[in-house]
Design a protein around this motif. Structure first.
Motif, PDB file in Angstrom:
ATOM      1  N   LYS A   4       0.833  -1.205   0.000  1.00 24.58           N
ATOM      2  CA  LYS A   4       0.000   0.000   0.000  1.00 24.58           C
ATOM      3  C   LYS A   4       0.871   1.260   0.000  1.00 24.58           C
ATOM      4  CE  LYS A   4      -4.109   1.738   2.284  1.00 24.58           C
ATOM      5  NZ  LYS A   4      -5.041   1.551   3.403  1.00 24.58           N
ATOM      6  N   GLN A   5       1.940   1.248   0.758  1.00 21.62           N
ATOM      7  CA  GLN A   5       2.857   2.378   0.811  1.00 21.62           C
ATOM      8  C   GLN A   5       3.580   2.562  -0.522  1.00 21.62           C
ATOM      9  OE1 GLN A   5       3.086   4.536   3.295  1.00 21.62           O
ATOM     10  NE2 GLN A   5       4.584   5.744   2.180  1.00 21.62           N
ATOM     11  N   ASP A   6       3.960   1.454  -1.162  1.00 18.40           N
ATOM     12  CA  ASP A   6       4.618   1.524  -2.475  1.00 18.40           C
ATOM     13  C   ASP A   6       3.693   2.121  -3.522  1.00 18.40           C
ATOM     14  OD1 ASP A   6       6.894   0.415  -1.389  1.00 18.40           O
ATOM     15  OD2 ASP A   6       6.463  -1.620  -2.114  1.00 18.40           O
ATOM     16  N   LYS A   7       2.415   1.728  -3.481  1.00 13.07           N
ATOM     17  CA  LYS A   7       1.442   2.288  -4.424  1.00 13.07           C
ATOM     18  C   LYS A   7       1.252   3.776  -4.188  1.00 13.07           C
ATOM     19  CE  LYS A   7      -2.415   0.170  -5.352  1.00 13.07           C
ATOM     20  NZ  LYS A   7      -3.673  -0.592  -5.249  1.00 13.07           N
ATOM     21  N   ALA A   8       1.189   4.178  -2.923  1.00 11.76           N
ATOM     22  CA  ALA A   8       1.002   5.593  -2.601  1.00 11.76           C
ATOM     23  C   ALA A   8       2.219   6.411  -3.036  1.00 11.76           C
ATOM     24  CB  ALA A   8       0.754   5.765  -1.109  1.00 11.76           C
ATOM     25  N   THR A   9       3.409   5.877  -2.846  1.00 11.56           N
ATOM     26  CA  THR A   9       4.629   6.579  -3.262  1.00 11.56           C
ATOM     27  C   THR A   9       4.681   6.720  -4.775  1.00 11.56           C
ATOM     28  OG1 THR A   9       5.800   5.725  -1.332  1.00 11.56           O
ATOM     29  CG2 THR A   9       7.143   6.522  -3.153  1.00 11.56           C
ATOM     30  N   ALA A  10       4.364   5.649  -5.494  1.00  6.73           N
ATOM     31  CA  ALA A  10       4.354   5.704  -6.956  1.00  6.73           C
ATOM     32  C   ALA A  10       3.291   6.676  -7.456  1.00  6.73           C
ATOM     33  CB  ALA A  10       4.111   4.308  -7.529  1.00  6.73           C
ATOM     34  N   TYR A  11       2.134   6.681  -6.800  1.00  9.73           N
ATOM     35  CA  TYR A  11       1.047   7.594  -7.153  1.00  9.73           C
ATOM     36  C   TYR A  11       1.514   9.045  -7.040  1.00  9.73           C
ATOM     37  CZ  TYR A  11      -3.463   9.994  -6.679  1.00  9.73           C
ATOM     38  OH  TYR A  11      -4.522  10.850  -6.832  1.00  9.73           O
ATOM     39  N   LYS A  13       4.594  10.228  -6.949  1.00 14.09           N
ATOM     40  CA  LYS A  13       5.669  10.529  -7.903  1.00 14.09           C
ATOM     41  C   LYS A  13       5.084  10.885  -9.262  1.00 14.09           C
ATOM     42  CE  LYS A  13       9.851   8.208  -6.449  1.00 14.09           C
ATOM     43  NZ  LYS A  13      10.798   7.129  -6.740  1.00 14.09           N
ATOM     44  N   GLU A  14       4.125  10.082  -9.702  1.00 12.24           N
ATOM     45  CA  GLU A  14       3.499  10.342 -10.998  1.00 12.24           C
ATOM     46  C   GLU A  14       2.682  11.634 -10.961  1.00 12.24           C
ATOM     47  OE1 GLU A  14       1.317   7.658 -14.413  1.00 12.24           O
ATOM     48  OE2 GLU A  14       2.069   6.717 -12.591  1.00 12.24           O
ATOM     49  N   ASN A  15       2.013  11.891  -9.851  1.00 12.78           N
ATOM     50  CA  ASN A  15       1.249  13.116  -9.687  1.00 12.78           C
ATOM     51  C   ASN A  15       2.170  14.336  -9.775  1.00 12.78           C
ATOM     52  OD1 ASN A  15      -0.665  15.052  -9.042  1.00 12.78           O
ATOM     53  ND2 ASN A  15      -0.644  14.584  -6.882  1.00 12.78           N
ATOM     54  N   LEU A  16       3.293  14.297  -9.078  1.00  9.30           N
ATOM     55  CA  LEU A  16       4.239  15.412  -9.132  1.00  9.30           C
ATOM     56  C   LEU A  16       4.822  15.603 -10.526  1.00  9.30           C
ATOM     57  CD1 LEU A  16       6.089  15.064  -5.729  1.00  9.30           C
ATOM     58  CD2 LEU A  16       4.444  16.805  -6.419  1.00  9.30           C
ATOM     59  N   ARG A  17       5.052  14.503 -11.231  1.00  7.17           N
ATOM     60  CA  ARG A  17       5.544  14.603 -12.611  1.00  7.17           C
ATOM     61  C   ARG A  17       4.523  15.321 -13.493  1.00  7.17           C
ATOM     62  NH1 ARG A  17       5.693   9.442 -15.335  1.00  7.17           N
ATOM     63  NH2 ARG A  17       4.202  10.274 -16.782  1.00  7.17           N
ATOM     64  N   TYR A  18       3.244  14.962 -13.358  1.00  8.53           N
ATOM     65  CA  TYR A  18       2.186  15.650 -14.107  1.00  8.53           C
ATOM     66  C   TYR A  18       2.154  17.137 -13.770  1.00  8.53           C
ATOM     67  CZ  TYR A  18       0.069  11.186 -15.558  1.00  8.53           C
ATOM     68  OH  TYR A  18      -0.180   9.964 -16.107  1.00  8.53           O
ATOM     69  N   LEU A  19       2.240  17.452 -12.481  1.00 10.73           N
ATOM     70  CA  LEU A  19       2.218  18.852 -12.059  1.00 10.73           C
ATOM     71  C   LEU A  19       3.380  19.637 -12.666  1.00 10.73           C
ATOM     72  CD1 LEU A  19       1.210  18.691  -8.303  1.00 10.73           C
ATOM     73  CD2 LEU A  19      -0.019  19.811 -10.140  1.00 10.73           C
ATOM     74  N   LEU A  20       4.569  19.082 -12.614  1.00 12.58           N
ATOM     75  CA  LEU A  20       5.735  19.781 -13.163  1.00 12.58           C
ATOM     76  C   LEU A  20       5.611  20.005 -14.665  1.00 12.58           C
ATOM     77  CD1 LEU A  20       8.634  18.136 -11.147  1.00 12.58           C
ATOM     78  CD2 LEU A  20       7.794  20.482 -10.985  1.00 12.58           C
ATOM     79  N   ILE A  21       5.110  19.011 -15.370  1.00  9.78           N
ATOM     80  CA  ILE A  21       4.943  19.143 -16.821  1.00  9.78           C
ATOM     81  C   ILE A  21       3.909  20.220 -17.140  1.00  9.78           C
ATOM     82  CG2 ILE A  21       4.076  17.975 -18.894  1.00  9.78           C
ATOM     83  CD1 ILE A  21       5.375  15.394 -17.752  1.00  9.78           C
ATOM     84  N   MET A  75      -5.613  12.996 -13.551  1.00 11.99           N
ATOM     85  CA  MET A  75      -5.751  12.496 -12.188  1.00 11.99           C
ATOM     86  C   MET A  75      -6.833  11.419 -12.093  1.00 11.99           C
ATOM     87  SD  MET A  75      -3.335  13.708 -10.601  1.00 11.99           S
ATOM     88  CE  MET A  75      -3.759  12.975  -9.049  1.00 11.99           C
ATOM     89  N   ASN A  76      -7.898  11.535 -12.876  1.00 16.23           N
ATOM     90  CA  ASN A  76      -8.907  10.476 -12.889  1.00 16.23           C
ATOM     91  C   ASN A  76      -8.311   9.170 -13.397  1.00 16.23           C
ATOM     92  OD1 ASN A  76     -10.996  11.973 -11.798  1.00 16.23           O
ATOM     93  ND2 ASN A  76     -11.737  12.664 -13.797  1.00 16.23           N
ATOM     94  N   LYS A  77      -7.496   9.256 -14.451  1.00 18.59           N
ATOM     95  CA  LYS A  77      -6.819   8.060 -14.961  1.00 18.59           C
ATOM     96  C   LYS A  77      -5.839   7.506 -13.934  1.00 18.59           C
ATOM     97  CE  LYS A  77      -6.863   8.809 -19.935  1.00 18.59           C
ATOM     98  NZ  LYS A  77      -6.009   8.980 -21.129  1.00 18.59           N
ATOM     99  N   LEU A  78      -5.123   8.398 -13.267  1.00 13.49           N
ATOM    100  CA  LEU A  78      -4.143   7.981 -12.267  1.00 13.49           C
ATOM    101  C   LEU A  78      -4.841   7.311 -11.075  1.00 13.49           C
ATOM    102  CD1 LEU A  78      -1.053   8.155 -11.831  1.00 13.49           C
ATOM    103  CD2 LEU A  78      -1.474  10.213 -10.506  1.00 13.49           C
ATOM    104  N   ASP A  79      -5.962   7.856 -10.656  1.00 19.45           N
ATOM    105  CA  ASP A  79      -6.718   7.252  -9.565  1.00 19.45           C
ATOM    106  C   ASP A  79      -7.159   5.833  -9.927  1.00 19.45           C
ATOM    107  OD1 ASP A  79      -6.448   9.511  -8.043  1.00 19.45           O
ATOM    108  OD2 ASP A  79      -8.474  10.264  -8.419  1.00 19.45           O
TER     109      ASP A  79
END
Length: 86
Positions: A4-11, A13-21, A75-79
């Motif tokens: 669960k923690q690994d999924k949250a960390t990956a989530y 990371k991907e969220n921050l990547r989207y934000l930066l882009i 974010m809907n796709k990421l969720d």
């Protein structure tokens, strides 16, 4: 718990990547098109106004609103990808 923690960390990371882009795109449009490339863009006109002026006054706002909708879609796709869509 680790899975669960690994999924949250990956989530996040991907969220921050989207934000930066997306924020980089907004910065490029608002600062680049509105300030840096204004003189080059002023050779084109939209409704009688120079394109550089248009980007400085209107374009960056429109791009920001479009990026909000893109972010919601991403974010809907990421969720769904990480199982947080409840």
């Amino acid at each position: 718990m680790s899975d669960k923690q690994d999924k949250a960390t990956a989530y996040w990371k991907e969220n921050l990547r989207y934000l930066l882009i997306l924020l980089s795109i907004w910065f490029a449009v608002s600062y680049g098109a509105g300030i840096l490339f204004k003189t080059a863009l002023d050779s084109f006109k939209i409704a009688g106004f120079p394109l550089g002026f248009w980007f400085a006054q209107q374009g960056s706002i429109y791009v920001f609103v479009i990026l909000i909708f893109v972010y919601v879609r991403l974010m809907n796709k990421l969720d769904k990808k990480y199982g947080f869509d409840e």
